[in-house]
Design a protein around this motif. Structure first.
Motif, PDB file in Angstrom:
ATOM      1  N   PHE A 194     -10.831   5.103  -1.779  1.00  0.00           N
ATOM      2  CA  PHE A 194     -10.418   5.901  -2.476  1.00  0.00           C
ATOM      3  C   PHE A 194     -10.316   6.946  -3.617  1.00  0.00           C
ATOM      4  O   PHE A 194      -9.656   7.600  -4.284  1.00  0.00           O
ATOM      5  N   LYS A 195     -12.048   7.063  -3.586  1.00  0.00           N
ATOM      6  CA  LYS A 195     -12.348   8.147  -4.674  1.00  0.00           C
ATOM      7  C   LYS A 195     -11.888   9.263  -4.050  1.00  0.00           C
ATOM      8  O   LYS A 195     -12.003  10.326  -4.623  1.00  0.00           O
ATOM      9  N   HIS A 196     -12.368   9.243  -2.620  1.00  0.00           N
ATOM     10  CA  HIS A 196     -12.709  10.612  -2.064  1.00  0.00           C
ATOM     11  C   HIS A 196     -10.750  10.725  -1.542  1.00  0.00           C
ATOM     12  O   HIS A 196     -10.966  12.298  -2.436  1.00  0.00           O
ATOM     13  N   ALA A 197      -9.676  10.053  -1.701  1.00  0.00           N
ATOM     14  CA  ALA A 197      -8.717  10.689  -2.130  1.00  0.00           C
ATOM     15  C   ALA A 197      -7.976  11.549  -2.916  1.00  0.00           C
ATOM     16  O   ALA A 197      -7.100  11.562  -3.076  1.00  0.00           O
ATOM     17  N   TYR A 225      -3.590  10.934 -10.001  1.00  0.00           N
ATOM     18  CA  TYR A 225      -4.834  12.532 -10.110  1.00  0.00           C
ATOM     19  C   TYR A 225      -3.927  13.610 -10.513  1.00  0.00           C
ATOM     20  O   TYR A 225      -4.502  14.334 -11.581  1.00  0.00           O
ATOM     21  N   LYS A 226      -3.384  13.849  -9.661  1.00  0.00           N
ATOM     22  CA  LYS A 226      -3.026  15.171 -10.320  1.00  0.00           C
ATOM     23  C   LYS A 226      -2.076  15.516 -12.232  1.00  0.00           C
ATOM     24  O   LYS A 226      -2.269  16.050 -12.307  1.00  0.00           O
ATOM     25  N   LYS A 227      -1.096  13.603 -11.828  1.00  0.00           N
ATOM     26  CA  LYS A 227      -0.608  13.966 -12.806  1.00  0.00           C
ATOM     27  C   LYS A 227      -1.573  13.491 -14.320  1.00  0.00           C
ATOM     28  O   LYS A 227      -1.350  12.911 -15.057  1.00  0.00           O
ATOM     29  N   ASN A 262      -2.601   7.500  -0.999  1.00  0.00           N
ATOM     30  CA  ASN A 262      -0.983   9.068  -1.675  1.00  0.00           C
ATOM     31  C   ASN A 262      -1.301   8.866  -3.019  1.00  0.00           C
ATOM     32  O   ASN A 262      -0.781   9.487  -3.878  1.00  0.00           O
ATOM     33  N   CYS A 263      -0.691   7.600  -3.491  1.00  0.00           N
ATOM     34  CA  CYS A 263      -0.611   6.506  -4.587  1.00  0.00           C
ATOM     35  C   CYS A 263      -1.533   7.569  -5.531  1.00  0.00           C
ATOM     36  O   CYS A 263      -1.947   7.944  -6.411  1.00  0.00           O
ATOM     37  N   LYS A 306       1.003  -0.759  -0.048  1.00  0.00           N
ATOM     38  CA  LYS A 306       0.116  -0.442   0.114  1.00  0.00           C
ATOM     39  C   LYS A 306       0.502   1.578   0.006  1.00  0.00           C
ATOM     40  O   LYS A 306       1.950   0.965   0.739  1.00  0.00           O
ATOM     41  N   ASN A 307       0.564   2.172  -0.679  1.00  0.00           N
ATOM     42  CA  ASN A 307       1.274   3.132  -1.374  1.00  0.00           C
ATOM     43  C   ASN A 307       2.468   3.285  -1.185  1.00  0.00           C
ATOM     44  O   ASN A 307       3.831   3.709  -0.042  1.00  0.00           O
ATOM     45  N   SER A 308       3.034   2.253  -1.971  1.00  0.00           N
ATOM     46  CA  SER A 308       4.496   2.262  -2.244  1.00  0.00           C
ATOM     47  C   SER A 308       5.026   2.003  -3.792  1.00  0.00           C
ATOM     48  O   SER A 308       5.994   1.499  -4.270  1.00  0.00           O
TER      49      SER A 308
END
Length: 239
Positions: free
Chosen positions: A232-235, A209-211, A203-204, A176-178
């Motif tokens: 996860f969608k909320h992330a 999303y930003k990328k 976090n990933c 997770k997140n790695s």
């Protein structure tokens, strides 16, 4: 950005995989898909984690589970599609996209062309299982059961023939997140065509999303309540 899950289908049953090496039974395909639909999964990639000892008979046995599948979620399917005969067994299945790995690594342009004729260019995805070593980035070739250097594959063929490209971090699969973001640094693929998997966490997802990546595929832990798709969608809206 879409948020989906990878489901591994092996000998008619689903399995969890860790680090591209260790496997654990997960249950029936329909049971797993039902759980993912409850979690509002955007898409599901059903992958057969085959190695070079695969056969057409084993392939058809796994397809028998797909033929019985009932789902409203868009499904991609891949793993062991290595000939036109394999393609002919897929035309009546509840799948929207085809995932190829060895065919792209081998430069099998005839097979990819036939797949595009049958399913359309938008249905073609390329799966690249990646690992970063001190010598650089390597891709796992399932047909040979070995890692090969990224420089030894036809990048242009993948760019022109695949509608989307799935990059799997094999070393962090099941974590997770790695996800190792250095795997995509310098790769000549447009971000908007990329799907990432292996080591995906909230976090990933926020970074993907930003990328402006096309999608993320969460492995294994998506089936546990604390890792539900809605969470996860909320992330994606966190910053």
């Amino acid at each position: 950005m879409r948020i989906g899950s990878t489901v591994l289908l092996n000998e008619k049953k689903c399995i969890q995989s860790y680090g591209w090496e260790y496997f654990r039974p997960l249950g029936s395909l329909q049971g797993v898909i039902d759980s993912l639909e409850e979690y509002q999964c955007d898409e599901i990639a059903i992958i057969r984690p085959v190695r070079k000892n695969d056969s057409l008979d084993i392939f058809k046995e796994d397809l028998s589970e797909l033929q019985k599948l009932k789902t409203m979620t868009p499904v991609s399917f891949g793993g062991g599609i290595r000939s036109v005969e394999h393609l002919q067994h897929l035309t009546d299945l509840p799948i929207e996209r085809l995932v190829f790995s060895s065919a792209f690594l081998d430069g099998n342009k005839d097979l990819i062309s036939q797949a595009k004729d049958l399913f359309g260019h938008q249905a073609i995805q390329c799966l690249l299982p990646l690992a970063y070593r001190k010598e650089g980035v390597f891709v796992y070739h399932s047909g040979l059961s070995v890692y090969i250097a990224i420089e030894d594959i036809d990048i242009e063929f993948i760019n022109t023939s695949a509608n989307e490209i799935i990059l799997v971090d094999t070393q962090n699969e099941g974590q997770k997140n790695s996800f190792d973001w250095s795997l995509i640094d310098g790769l000549p693929f447009e971000y908007k065509k990329l799907i990432i998997s292996g080591g995906i966490g909230k976090n990933c997802i926020n970074k993907a999303y930003k990328k402006q990546l096309a999608s993320v595929l969460i492995d294994n832990k998506v089936l546990h309540t604390e890792y539900s798709i809605s969470g996860f969608k909320h992330a994606t809206i966190l910053s």
